[in-house]
Write a protein that holds these residues in place. Structure first.
Motif, PDB file in Angstrom:
ATOM      1  N   UNK A 181       0.831  -1.214   0.000  1.00 14.74           N
ATOM      2  CA  UNK A 181       0.000   0.000   0.000  1.00 14.74           C
ATOM      3  C   UNK A 181       0.863   1.261   0.000  1.00 14.74           C
ATOM      4  N   UNK A 182       0.360   2.306  -0.621  1.00 12.02           N
ATOM      5  CA  UNK A 182       1.036   3.595  -0.551  1.00 12.02           C
ATOM      6  C   UNK A 182       0.951   4.116   0.887  1.00 12.02           C
ATOM      7  N   UNK A 183       2.037   4.740   1.355  1.00 14.32           N
ATOM      8  CA  UNK A 183       2.073   5.290   2.712  1.00 14.32           C
ATOM      9  C   UNK A 183       2.659   6.699   2.668  1.00 14.32           C
ATOM     10  N   UNK A 184       2.129   7.546   3.529  1.00 13.65           N
ATOM     11  CA  UNK A 184       2.563   8.942   3.563  1.00 13.65           C
ATOM     12  C   UNK A 184       2.726   9.385   5.015  1.00 13.65           C
ATOM     13  N   UNK A 185       3.847  10.024   5.303  1.00  7.42           N
ATOM     14  CA  UNK A 185       4.111  10.554   6.650  1.00  7.42           C
ATOM     15  C   UNK A 185       4.635  11.982   6.508  1.00  7.42           C
ATOM     16  N   UNK A 186       3.833  12.933   6.928  1.00  9.42           N
ATOM     17  CA  UNK A 186       4.198  14.340   6.849  1.00  9.42           C
ATOM     18  C   UNK A 186       4.341  14.901   8.264  1.00  9.42           C
ATOM     19  N   UNK A 187       5.431  15.617   8.507  1.00 12.36           N
ATOM     20  CA  UNK A 187       5.683  16.174   9.839  1.00 12.36           C
ATOM     21  C   UNK A 187       5.933  17.670   9.723  1.00 12.36           C
ATOM     22  N   UNK A 201      -0.910   8.517   6.726  1.00 13.23           N
ATOM     23  CA  UNK A 201      -2.018   8.057   5.890  1.00 13.23           C
ATOM     24  C   UNK A 201      -1.533   6.916   5.012  1.00 13.23           C
ATOM     25  N   UNK A 202      -2.417   5.966   4.721  1.00 11.49           N
ATOM     26  CA  UNK A 202      -2.067   4.935   3.742  1.00 11.49           C
ATOM     27  C   UNK A 202      -3.253   4.680   2.822  1.00 11.49           C
ATOM     28  N   UNK A 203      -2.956   4.056   1.688  1.00 13.95           N
ATOM     29  CA  UNK A 203      -3.977   3.861   0.651  1.00 13.95           C
ATOM     30  C   UNK A 203      -4.932   2.725   0.974  1.00 13.95           C
ATOM     31  N   UNK A 204      -4.606   1.929   1.988  1.00 15.34           N
ATOM     32  CA  UNK A 204      -5.449   0.788   2.333  1.00 15.34           C
ATOM     33  C   UNK A 204      -6.604   1.206   3.245  1.00 15.34           C
ATOM     34  N   UNK A 223     -11.260   9.156   5.672  1.00 11.65           N
ATOM     35  CA  UNK A 223     -11.401   9.932   4.445  1.00 11.65           C
ATOM     36  C   UNK A 223     -12.200   9.159   3.405  1.00 11.65           C
ATOM     37  N   UNK A 224     -13.064   9.862   2.695  1.00 11.38           N
ATOM     38  CA  UNK A 224     -13.712   9.214   1.555  1.00 11.38           C
ATOM     39  C   UNK A 224     -12.734   9.232   0.382  1.00 11.38           C
ATOM     40  N   UNK A 225     -13.063   8.506  -0.669  1.00  8.55           N
ATOM     41  CA  UNK A 225     -12.133   8.364  -1.784  1.00  8.55           C
ATOM     42  C   UNK A 225     -11.803   9.707  -2.426  1.00  8.55           C
ATOM     43  N   UNK A 226     -12.801  10.559  -2.558  1.00 13.81           N
ATOM     44  CA  UNK A 226     -12.576  11.860  -3.194  1.00 13.81           C
ATOM     45  C   UNK A 226     -11.596  12.711  -2.383  1.00 13.81           C
TER      46      UNK A 226
END
Length: 224
Positions: free
Chosen positions: A56-62, A76-79, A114-117
């Protein structure tokens, strides 16, 4: 009460400076976990380790709003498509108790489904802000300053980058406003601006009572 917080904070500092131990998971909202794994967490070493095709795509913003005053962590992740938010402040005396002496430095947390949009719009802003492009190698990030870092895994490729205030690239960021708008912690964002010289903190740093540090962006993550 403030004196008590100062004593505990000093004890934490004397127990050891921020470490570069490899982060493999755990509650980064816990001040002890942060002390040992902050650099690795920020760089997303755990994201890099598991970033392969099909994951899955993963995002970590600080957001570093002056490290000793406010740090905001967004993951956040895409799963699951659940935005996890943790906010660490300078120490909330109201959370101090005999059962938890480190309570003042534990993160405030919230999670937003979050919803998909909304998810797609957020990821589009990541791309638009250059999150997956070449990193600004050599950019130095003092702890007592304002900056964003982002570690991610997109389509099986690891990325790390950063934006420092003041700069045009920092001012043009769109994803930051999107994240702040979704944030439900109710803790006001410490807005980026000049950081005045604090002689009292400088004196404490000379005595080893507080820890200031500077990170540097490398070609793949943070240089350590």
């Amino acid at each position: 009460m403030r004196k008590t917080l100062t004593i505990i904070a000093a004890a934490m500092t004397l127990a050891g400076t921020l470490s570069a131990c490899a982060y493999r998971g755990g509650d980064i909202g816990d001040p002890v976990v942060r002390k040992f794994y902050w650099y690795s967490f920020l760089a997303g070493d755990d994201i890099d380790e598991h970033c392969t095709a099909g994951m899955p795509d993963r995002f970590r913003m600080v957001y570093n709003g002056v490290y000793s005053e406010q740090v905001r962590i967004y993951q956040l992740d895409s799963l699951q498509k659940v935005l996890s938010v943790k906010v660490v402040g300078s120490g909330n005396a109201g959370k101090l108790s005999s059962d938890d002496l480190l309570g003042p430095w534990r993160a405030e947390e919230s999670k937003i489904a979050l919803d998909q949009e909304t998810y797609d719009r957020l990821v589009a802003s990541f791309k638009g802000d250059g999150m997956f492009g070449p990193p600004p190698v050599g950019l130095r990030l003092p702890s007592q300053s304002f900056y964003w870092t982002a570690a991610s895994c997109l389509n099986g490729s690891y990325h790390f980058t950063a934006w420092k205030h003041p700069s045009d690239s920092f001012d043009r960021l769109v994803f930051s406003s999107n994240l702040f708008a979704l944030d439900t912690t109710a803790i006001p964002v410490k807005a980026a601006g000049p950081v005045p010289f604090d002689p009292q903190r400088a004196d404490s740093a000379r005595r080893g009572e507080v820890t200031d540090f500077t990170l540097e962006v490398g070609p793949r993550g943070l240089r350590r």
